[in-house]
Each structure stands twice: as C-alpha cells, then as structure tokens.
Design an enzyme around this catalytic site. Structure first.
Site, PDB file in Angstrom:
ATOM      1  N   ASP A 327       0.857  -1.177   0.000  1.00 53.89           N
ATOM      2  CA  ASP A 327       0.000   0.000   0.000  1.00 53.89           C
ATOM      3  C   ASP A 327       0.902   1.240   0.000  1.00 53.89           C
ATOM      4  O   ASP A 327       2.119   1.152   0.193  1.00 53.89           O
ATOM      5  CB  ASP A 327      -0.940  -0.018   1.198  1.00 53.89           C
ATOM      6  CG  ASP A 327      -2.288   0.595   0.885  1.00 53.89           C
ATOM      7  OD1 ASP A 327      -2.335   1.524   0.052  1.00 53.89           O
ATOM      8  OD2 ASP A 327      -3.301   0.160   1.461  1.00 53.89           O
ATOM      9  N   TRP A 328       0.306   2.384  -0.190  1.00 57.47           N
ATOM     10  CA  TRP A 328       1.057   3.602  -0.501  1.00 57.47           C
ATOM     11  C   TRP A 328       1.835   4.146   0.704  1.00 57.47           C
ATOM     12  O   TRP A 328       1.336   4.208   1.813  1.00 57.47           O
ATOM     13  CB  TRP A 328       0.095   4.659  -1.024  1.00 57.47           C
ATOM     14  CG  TRP A 328       0.050   4.800  -2.513  1.00 57.47           C
ATOM     15  CD1 TRP A 328      -0.005   5.982  -3.210  1.00 57.47           C
ATOM     16  CD2 TRP A 328       0.059   3.772  -3.524  1.00 57.47           C
ATOM     17  NE1 TRP A 328      -0.016   5.739  -4.575  1.00 57.47           N
ATOM     18  CE2 TRP A 328       0.021   4.390  -4.791  1.00 57.47           C
ATOM     19  CE3 TRP A 328       0.121   2.385  -3.476  1.00 57.47           C
ATOM     20  CZ2 TRP A 328       0.032   3.689  -5.995  1.00 57.47           C
ATOM     21  CZ3 TRP A 328       0.118   1.656  -4.674  1.00 57.47           C
ATOM     22  CH2 TRP A 328       0.074   2.315  -5.902  1.00 57.47           C
TER      23      TRP A 328
END
Length: 623
Positions: A327-328
């Site tokens: 995820d970011w």
C-alpha cells in the site's frame, strides 16, 4: 515518433523496442510471456530492474499532455520518473474525459519507448465507477459509466451482476489504456465504524468469496491477455478488523485486532482470489496486535513489513507467486501543501527509510506503492544489504504481467474509439439500473392497508417536500414544495453520520468515528413527519445507527451510491429495488463498542440483520 514496426526475415512483425533492428526474443510475439521475461531480464541494467519496483502517482494534463512539473499530488515531472528513474508503473488520478485519458496514455507510452529497452508503462487506477471522491480510496465516475459502490453491488446479491459490472469496467479501462486495477477490495467489513466499507463487498466471507471470483473473471478473464485488466486484490490478510474502527491510514488507527480469534475467516476471499489467478495482492497498513497462528506470535509490525504474513502465509501456506505491491507510502512521509501524512511505518516508526525498505523486501513484497525513491534501493544493493538476485526475483514477477497483458506488443489505444466506448449509453443504463436495484428497503409502513412504497402510484402528480434531491429528478414525479405542511410526501436523503477530522493529509475525506445521527437532526425529521409521510434514504458508506428514526418514518431505505433519478425509479417501483444488507445495522453505539472487531454480525440485537431487505411487491417480506 514511436518506433515503427519491423518485419523479420521470416515475416514476423515486431516492435523494435531497443532500436537495434533485430528481432530479439523479448520482442518476439510468438514466444511465451515466460520466455520473453527471461530474455529481457537478462538484458536489463540494475537501474532498469529497480525502476520496475516502484509505482506512484503521475497526473494527466488537461489536453492529455504529459505534465513536466509536480502536480496536485504527484511529486515529479513525468520525464524525470519515466526516463530518469526508469519507472513504468503509475497510478492515474483525476480524468476529465476519455479522449484526454487516451491521448495521455499514448503520449506516455511514446515517452517510454525512449528508454533503453522500451519497457511500456502499466497504468493503474483505484475504483472510479461509482460516487465516492477520495484521492486516498476512489474517484467518482466522471466520463465512465456510473454504478453503485461495491457495497451496492454486493447488496444486489447476484454474482452475474458483479461479473457484468466488471466486464463493462474492463472495457472502459482498456479503451483509455488503463491496464491495472487497484481493486477489488475484499476486506470483510466486520467492524461497523471502519471508514472503508463502501468499497468492500460486505462481511459474509463465503458470499464475498463468490463475488470476488466473478469480479476477477470480469476484469481478468480466465487468463491474463491483451484485453484484460490485471487486478490487485486487497488488503491482505483482510483490513476490516481495525481497532475501534479507526483507519490504518492514520497513526491512531494502526492497530488491527482479533478478539474473536477469526483471523482465518478474513482469509477466505483471498483464498478464492488466489485460486482465480489475481495478478497482484496488496497487504494493508494495519499492524496485528496480540495475534498468534499455530502457537506462534505474529510480529507486531504493519502487514507490508511482515515476513510471517507475506512470505510464510501468502507465498508459503497459500501458494501465491504473483506480484505483491505494498500500500502507498510505507517508506517516506507524504507532504502535500502544508499537510503531512506520516509514512505508515506502523511498528517500525524508529527505522530509517532505507531500513524500512530493506524490511519490506525481506518480508517478500515486490513493488513499493506510492514511492519513487529508487536511489534508496540502489544504495541498498551497492552496500550489499540487498542482493541483485533479490531484485531479479521481483522484477521477473512484474515483467511477466506486462508481457501477459500484451503491452510489449502494443500499448497504444485508439482515441476516437475510446471516446465512443467510454460511458456508452447502454453501459450507463446498466449502471443506472444497478443503482436502483441496489436500494435496500428497511421499513415500509402501511396506512389503511396501503404501503408507503412504491411512491407515485396514482396518475396525478403529488406535492413533494425534499432535501438533497435535485429538482430535475423530482419534476418527473411531482411538484416541489418548500413547506412539509403543503406536501403529500417528504423525501430526505442523508449521509451516514461521521466525525469530521482534518489534521492529517487525506483525513478530511475519511468518514470515521460515531455512527449516531445528531439529536437535532432527528428532532427536525420528526417535525417533518408530523406533517406528511416521511421517506428517509441513508447513504450507507457505514452502518448508521437508525434506531431513532424507526418510530416515525413511513419508509426507510439505504443506498450505496445512486443518482436522484435512480433512487426515485426505485422508490416508485419503476426499477424494483432488490437490495439486501451486506452488513448488519446495529441498534446502538453501545452495541458497536461491545462487539468484536473481527467477528461478523456481532452487535447485540441489531435493528436490521445481515441480508435484510423488504420487497415492494405484495406484502412486505424479508428477502
């Protein structure tokens, strides 16, 4: 200009991606994706291989041009990341028109051809076919056909409907050059307060697994090919059981808990996704607390850093060998304007960015989401802390998907065809019907033996008092009035309650906190009901506490993203609503606080249980 197609001596037409005038194996469309991957991997420099391992946001110019300066969220000029950093995976944000997106894709792919081996770009997107507008989660439909949020697709409770949506979304994505979906989100929404339920498919694990299979079939097909969109299924091993429902984007929501011991329940949809060949899997930010499996304590670090979760469980126990993309922003803080969002380095906050990156690679991830710091990884290799063989392992997985998608053979799109296909009338009509069908009727009071719904049953138009319903949509059914005392019926649309927050970047877009309507709103609705039958429709991005409304409403319904026109079609029975709840509706916040975050349907005596929904035809009946 793009490099032209050449013809080999044996008559094979190919793209001369490295400009050497020779048909190299990786350019040969007759070879398998695996053979082409092996050939190209051996030709790439370390810098090119490292560039494959990063995926971040770049933005679209107003007329489809490449932006050569930082954007609203993106950090770098396009040429800097594509040519300077050898990156070839980008998450696209706002799209105004199909023509703009298609032109941008072609310009981006042309730029990619100037790199040493002409590696094409893979463009990815968060969901963009519904109503939520949140740069950290999803985008409203814009030029694409518009559907209910995934929770609404689950409410229709029809795997064929989900497959049909996914196939239409696939066609629209491919038309503009989007070849990777950062979805489906198959987290089980077992914690009623969690702020990411709208993009989930509910909390019934077995049904979500069936929906997942249909979703992947619609986007990817049986195998990845030139007309597929590669899906990133998220968020492994299930992001739903967040402590107190707080979201793990933010430091106060970092803990993920399993008080009911139901960790394996949350794995079921992912097991189906793996069986169906999902191209990628994304772990969530959450940090497991107090979790044990098979007598072994699981390290209390975010899932993206967790070797026991990614390598031992996902790759070992579940046998997954596809791409794992984080995820970011697990490595660096994210600064946007005067706001900051700390790196989601939960449990490893004290580590430096290089140490975080090293731990992520050791955990088994292949690609860093939301990052472009290729220099950190190159330094780790130079220092001997990460081997080039470890880089090759991830680069191979990533390249294979590009070859399977046919991007090396032709990544360009027909701009006119994209404009004609995206948002096509029949696609929009199917989306409109799904919006209406997903409406879930919870109360339908009878007066003198006549149920409140369907509305507008008589031939004459009625006087309608409304809130948050557009005048244009109402005009087909009645005359708008401004005083409930003059109305034959009142229709009020509400959003589910939340506590506004706006300290950290993205925080204002997340609906978190209490599920209770404020008492002043409840009192005002009661006064409206004193004058005329009151129909309340709640947008169910989270399960609102509706208990105070039940005694005085004439009809109560929930939507999951619908236009006013679709809602009125459902309330009038023109398109009969057939939604049933993909989650339960709790009776009180006390019941929510007493429930266990990882357990489905765990609030005491819910007002409306899982799969509840009334029919408009004949006596009201539980579906």
């Amino acid at each position: 200009m793009t490099r032209s197609f050449l013809t080999a001596p044996d008559g094979t037409t190919f793209r001369d991606l490295n400009g050497n005038g020779v048909l190299d194996p990786y350019e040969d469309p007759r070879l398998s994706p695996e053979e082409r991957t092996d050939d190209l991997l051996g030709r790439l420099s370390l810098e090119e291989k490292v560039g494959l391992m990063f995926q971040t946001v770049i933005e679209v110019g107003d007329d489809g041009e490449l932006l050569e300066a930082p954007g609203r969220i993106s950090k770098s000029a396009t040429t800097e990341v594509v040519v300077g950093k050898n990156m070839s995976h980008f998450n696209v944000h706002h799209i105004q028109t199909a023509r703009q997106a298609a032109e941008w894709n072609n310009n981006l792919q042309e730029l990619a051809e100037s790199t040493p081996h002409g590696i094409p770009v893979t463009i990815s997107t968060d969901p963009r076919h519904a109503f939520v507008e949140n740069s950290g989660v999803a985008f409203s439909a814009g030029p694409f056909s518009q559907w209910p949020e995934p929770m609404g697709l689950a409410a229709i409770d029809d795997v064929d409907a989900i497959r049909a949506f996914a196939d239409i979304a696939r066609q629209e994505y491919v038309a503009v050059g989007i070849r990777a979906a950062l979805h489906p989100q198959i987290d089980l929404a077992t914690e009623p307060r969690w702020g990411r339920q709208a993009q989930s498919l509910g909390h019934d694990a077995d049904r979500v697994a069936e929906f997942t299979a249909a979703y992947l079939e619609g986007f990817q097909g049986d195998v990845l090919g030139a007309t597929s969109v590669a899906c990133t299924t998220k968020h492994f091993p299930g992001g739903g059981p967040q402590k107190d429902g707080e979201d793990a984007h933010f430091p106060y929501g970092r803990e993920q808990v399993y008080p009911a011991g139901m960790f394996d329940y949350h794995l079921r949809p992912f097991e189906e996704a793996i069986r169906r060949g999902t191209a990628a899997i994304m772990p969530y930010y959450g940090m497991p607390v107090g979790l044990e499996r098979d007598g072994e304590a699981i390290e209390e670090v975010g899932f993206g850093y967790n070797r026991q979760i990614i390598t031992d469980l996902l790759r070992g126990e579940l046998g997954y060998d596809g791409v794992v993309v984080t995820d970011w922003e697990l490595v660096n803080d994210n600064h946007v304007g005067d706001q900051v969002l700390p790196a989601r380095a939960w449990g490893v906050e004290s580590l430096t960015p290089p140490e975080r990156m090293e731990k992520i690679l050791h955990a088994g991830a292949d690609q860093f989401g939301g990052e472009e710091c290729v220099d950190i990884l190159l330094d780790l290799v130079a220092e001997g802390r990460v081997t080039e063989e470890r880089i090759d392992e991830s680069a191979r997985r990533i390249l294979l998907v590009k070859f399977q998608l046919g991007l090396f053979d032709d990544p360009y799109v027909d701009v006119d065809a994209a404009e004609a296909l995206v948002g096509r009338a029949d696609f929009r009509e199917q989306g409109h019907r799904a919006q209406a069908e997903s409406i879930t009727i919870l109360e339908n009071v009878e007066r003198d033996g006549v149920p409140t719904l369907p509305l507008f049953a008589g031939p004459e138009k009625v006087a309608i008092y409304s809130e948050n319903v557009g005048a244009d949509a109402l005009a087909a059914w009645g005359t708008s009035v401004t005083d409930p005392a003059d109305a034959d019926v009142a229709i009020v649309r509400l959003g589910a309650p939340f506590e506004p927050r706006d300290d950290l970047f993205l925080e204002a877009w997340f609906h978190q906190g209490s599920l209770e309507f404020p008492p002043g709103l409840v009192h005002r609705l009661l006064r409206i009901a004193d004058h005329c039958p009151l129909v309340v429709v709640v947008n169910l991005d989270r399960p609102a506490i509706m208990t105070p409304l039940v005694p005085f409403v004439s009809a109560l319904a929930v939507d999951y993203g619908s236009s006013d026109a679709a809602l009125l079609d459902a309330l009038a029975g023109v398109i009969p609503p057939r939604g049933s709840l993909p989650v339960e509706i709790p009776r009180s916040m006390d019941a929510v606080r007493a429930s266990r975050e990882d357990a489905p349907s765990d609030t005491e005596n819910p007002v409306y249980p899982l799969h509840y929904g009334l029919s408009l035809h004949g006596p009201a009946a539980l579906r």
